[in-house]
Each structure stands twice: as C-alpha cells, then as structure tokens.
Write a protein that holds these residues in place. Structure first.
Motif, PDB file in Angstrom:
ATOM      1  N   HIS A 167      -0.515   8.480   5.246  1.00 45.41           N
ATOM      2  CA  HIS A 167       0.463   7.652   4.547  1.00 45.41           C
ATOM      3  C   HIS A 167       1.669   8.483   4.098  1.00 45.41           C
ATOM      4  O   HIS A 167       2.827   8.065   4.262  1.00 45.41           O
ATOM      5  CB  HIS A 167      -0.184   6.988   3.327  1.00 45.41           C
ATOM      6  CG  HIS A 167      -0.850   5.684   3.613  1.00 45.41           C
ATOM      7  ND1 HIS A 167      -0.186   4.582   4.081  1.00 45.41           N
ATOM      8  CD2 HIS A 167      -2.150   5.293   3.486  1.00 45.41           C
ATOM      9  CE1 HIS A 167      -1.018   3.578   4.232  1.00 45.41           C
ATOM     10  NE2 HIS A 167      -2.228   3.992   3.883  1.00 45.41           N
ATOM     11  N   THR A 181      -6.516   9.669   5.189  1.00 45.94           N
ATOM     12  CA  THR A 181      -5.695   8.451   5.197  1.00 45.94           C
ATOM     13  C   THR A 181      -4.481   8.614   4.291  1.00 45.94           C
ATOM     14  O   THR A 181      -3.369   8.210   4.637  1.00 45.94           O
ATOM     15  CB  THR A 181      -6.531   7.237   4.754  1.00 45.94           C
ATOM     16  OG1 THR A 181      -7.610   7.055   5.663  1.00 45.94           O
ATOM     17  CG2 THR A 181      -5.684   5.979   4.730  1.00 45.94           C
ATOM     18  N   ARG A 196       0.834  -1.205   0.000  1.00 40.69           N
ATOM     19  CA  ARG A 196       0.000   0.000   0.000  1.00 40.69           C
ATOM     20  C   ARG A 196       0.867   1.254   0.000  1.00 40.69           C
ATOM     21  O   ARG A 196       0.577   2.217  -0.720  1.00 40.69           O
ATOM     22  CB  ARG A 196      -0.928   0.001   1.211  1.00 40.69           C
ATOM     23  CG  ARG A 196      -1.836   1.229   1.278  1.00 40.69           C
ATOM     24  CD  ARG A 196      -2.653   1.384   0.005  1.00 40.69           C
ATOM     25  NE  ARG A 196      -3.894   0.646   0.057  1.00 40.69           N
ATOM     26  CZ  ARG A 196      -4.732   0.548  -0.967  1.00 40.69           C
ATOM     27  NH1 ARG A 196      -4.456   1.134  -2.114  1.00 40.69           N
ATOM     28  NH2 ARG A 196      -5.849  -0.142  -0.855  1.00 40.69           N
ATOM     29  N   GLU A 197       1.930   1.261   0.781  1.00 37.25           N
ATOM     30  CA  GLU A 197       2.841   2.411   0.792  1.00 37.25           C
ATOM     31  C   GLU A 197       3.474   2.593  -0.583  1.00 37.25           C
ATOM     32  O   GLU A 197       3.648   3.724  -1.048  1.00 37.25           O
ATOM     33  CB  GLU A 197       3.922   2.200   1.853  1.00 37.25           C
ATOM     34  CG  GLU A 197       3.438   2.349   3.278  1.00 37.25           C
ATOM     35  CD  GLU A 197       4.498   1.994   4.292  1.00 37.25           C
ATOM     36  OE1 GLU A 197       4.447   2.535   5.416  1.00 37.25           O
ATOM     37  OE2 GLU A 197       5.395   1.168   3.969  1.00 37.25           O
TER      38      GLU A 197
END
Length: 240
Positions: A214, A210, A183-184
């Motif tokens: 991040h 969100t 996801r990163e």
C-alpha cells in the motif's frame, strides 16, 4: 584539498566489510562549505567498517555534479552554502532516477527552510551537534530505504515555522488525497501519525507485506519519494 574529491573507486561489485564480508560498504558523500565539518565527518566514518566516504563537495552546485559522477548511496547535505544552497541541490539531485538518499544537516533554530528540503525529496535531517553514533545510525537507516524524520519531528518544524501559505497547501493536499480509496486513506493517515508498517498492519488488520505494498503504491500514485513527503502531505491536509 580539492572542493570535490572522489575518495574511493566508483561502485562495482560488493565489497567486504568486517560486519558482513559479502556486502559492500554504504557509499556516503558529504556536502558542506566548512572544510572542518567535512574533515570531522570523514574521521567519524573512518572508524566504521560498513560506511565509507566516497566523495565530498563544498556547495550545492558541486554536490549535483558529484552525485552524478560518484553515485553515493547517501548524501549528508548542508543547508546554507554559497552559490547553490542545499535545498536547491536536494531538489536537483532527487529529481533524477535512482538518486541517492539525502539527509539534510541543519542547526534547526537558524534554518527556516528544512520543510522545503523535505518536500524536495530529503529523507530527513540531523542537527549538526548530533552525537556521532546517531549520525552513523541515521546513515545506515536511510541506506535501507527508511526515513529518519518522524512525523512528530515534522510537527515540531511545522509549529516552529510561521507559514502564511498553509491554507493554500491544505486545499492542494486535500485535493491530491481525495483520489485515494478508503483503505488507502486509512493507511496514509497512520503513516502521517508516524506509525511503523507493523503498527499499521496491527491497527488495520492487515499483513505487513500488504501494508508495504500500500505504501509503495501510495508513493507512486501521489508522485512522492519517501514516507517523509507522505507524512508532510498528510499534515498539509490537516489529517494528522
């Protein structure tokens, strides 16, 4: 005129402005070895109630001292100056906690070191012939914590500058990014493509807060100062 001059008092409580009576003006410092450039920028800013020039310096060594003494919010930094150049000054200033944001001033076609300034922590660059309204807009943008250099502009610089060390940087950048989660990695690639937080959120099915979280964690995890450095790392890794 002295080479380094404090033009207002040191920051205290919020100061009133015409546009927002409860908010103090953005504190701007100007670093350039040409007194005419410094004078022109002071005149330009003088017509804007939400920005004030609080200090100026004629070279990089004076810029480092000035930044520590007057704590501006934003610095307009020339690249080519005597004694200590703007690249070295940028690295020294940005290495300190709570450092001001720095916009590099460049002629683009002549200065071949802009990427070094961005990697050193500058949040963007302006051409010296940038229209006055755009200079003021850039100062306001970086004062809010955003960058003024898009990855598209980074690509122009990368294409413009012959870089024999690109292969070495690619390997190092990929090693740094290897520790990221899937996801990163998705987020960091989109940052490298120049996507806004809202665009990233829409593309990945996430909320904007969100995405902001991040990005903040990515900057801390990778020991970077801003999104420009993050985009450069992505481009060094050849992922965007």
């Amino acid at each position: 005129m002295a080479a380094v001059a404090s033009l207002t008092n040191a920051p205290g409580g919020p100061s009133a402005t015409a546009s927002d009576p409860g908010r103090r003006p953005i504190r701007l410092a100007v670093v350039d070895d040409d007194p005419l450039v410094r004078s022109g920028l002071r005149i330009l800013v003088g017509g804007s109630p939400d920005i004030e020039v609080v200090a100026e310096a004629a070279d990089g060594a004076q810029a480092v001292s000035m930044a520590h003494a007057h704590w501006p919010d934003v610095i307009l930094m020339d690249v080519r100056m005597p004694r200590v150049d703007g690249l070295t000054a940028t690295r020294r200033i940005r290495s300190r906690p709570g450092a001001p944001e720095i916009i590099v001033l460049t002629t683009f076609n002549a200065d071949e070191y802009v990427l070094d300034a961005l990697r050193g922590g500058a949040c963007g660059f302006l051409l010296k012939d940038t229209p006055p309204r755009e200079i003021l807009a850039a100062v306001r943008t970086v004062a809010r914590g955003a960058a003024i250099l898009s990855p598209a502009a980074v690509r122009r610089l990368v294409d413009h500058i012959a870089d024999p060390a690109a292969g070495i940087r690619r390997a190092r950048a990929r090693d740094r990014l290897a520790a990221l989660s899937d996801r990163e990695r998705d987020v960091v690639v989109l940052v490298g493509e120049g996507r806004s937080n809202a665009e990233i959120a829409a593309g990945l099915g996430m909320s904007v807060p969100t995405v902001k979280g991040h990005v903040s964690r990515l900057l801390a995890k990778l020991d970077l100062n801003n999104r420009v450095q993050l985009a450069l790392l992505v481009h060094d890794a050849d992922l965007a």
